[in-house]
Scaffold this motif. Structure first.
Motif, PDB file in Angstrom:
ATOM      1  N   ILE A  28      -5.683  -4.299   6.317  1.00  0.00           N
ATOM      2  CA  ILE A  28      -4.550  -3.511   5.817  1.00  0.00           C
ATOM      3  C   ILE A  28      -4.736  -2.040   6.173  1.00  0.00           C
ATOM      4  O   ILE A  28      -3.795  -1.354   6.581  1.00  0.00           O
ATOM      5  CB  ILE A  28      -4.377  -3.700   4.287  1.00  0.00           C
ATOM      6  N   GLN A  30      -6.276  -0.824   8.749  1.00  0.00           N
ATOM      7  CA  GLN A  30      -6.048  -0.657  10.187  1.00  0.00           C
ATOM      8  C   GLN A  30      -4.577  -0.508  10.551  1.00  0.00           C
ATOM      9  O   GLN A  30      -4.251   0.070  11.588  1.00  0.00           O
ATOM     10  CB  GLN A  30      -6.662  -1.826  10.957  1.00  0.00           C
ATOM     11  N   GLU A  31      -3.702  -1.008   9.698  1.00  0.00           N
ATOM     12  CA  GLU A  31      -2.261  -0.836   9.950  1.00  0.00           C
ATOM     13  C   GLU A  31      -1.868   0.636   9.918  1.00  0.00           C
ATOM     14  O   GLU A  31      -0.901   1.041  10.530  1.00  0.00           O
ATOM     15  CB  GLU A  31      -1.440  -1.627   8.934  1.00  0.00           C
TER      16      GLU A  31
END
Length: 121
Positions: A28, A30-31
């Motif tokens: 999450i 990395q989004e």
């Protein structure tokens, strides 16, 4: 608006069980869509939900979305989590705390289950 995400697991007495939560947190994060992503546990592990909310407040989050990583709408989802959030909301009136829906039955989950079945078939 500075938004933080708390991925809320049940927790486990086995420390290695937290590895999955750490992996989800990483995915999450990395989004890059949120200022802060944290994992928390309802029982057995730290941080627990109140501690994670305190960390969000300390980092200046204006909105926090608590995502219950639970399949069923049992007592934790229908009672325990809302009770904790209501209590903590009084401590942080300037921070909007929102509880997302639990994982529940979803076609994407069924696809993962079918994939796991195929892996062993």
């Amino acid at each position: 608006m500075k938004t933080g995400i708390i991925l809320l697991s049940h927790g486990s007495r086995l420390p290695e069980a937290q590895a999955t939560l750490r992996l989800l947190k990483s995915m999450i994060t990395q989004e890059g869509a949120f200022e802060l992503v944290e994992g928390a546990s309802l029982q057995f592990n730290q941080p627990d939900l109140p501690t994670a909310l305190a960390a969000m407040a300390a980092r200046g989050m204006e909105r926090v979305v608590v995502v219950p990583l639970f399949l069923y709408r049992g007592m934790h989802v229908t009672r325990d989590i809302p009770d904790i959030v209501a209590k903590e909301q009084t401590r942080y009136p300037g921070m909007d705390i929102i509880v997302a829906g639990n994982i529940g039955a979803d076609r994407k989950l069924a696809e993962i289950i079918l994939e796991r079945i195929r892996e062993v078939s």
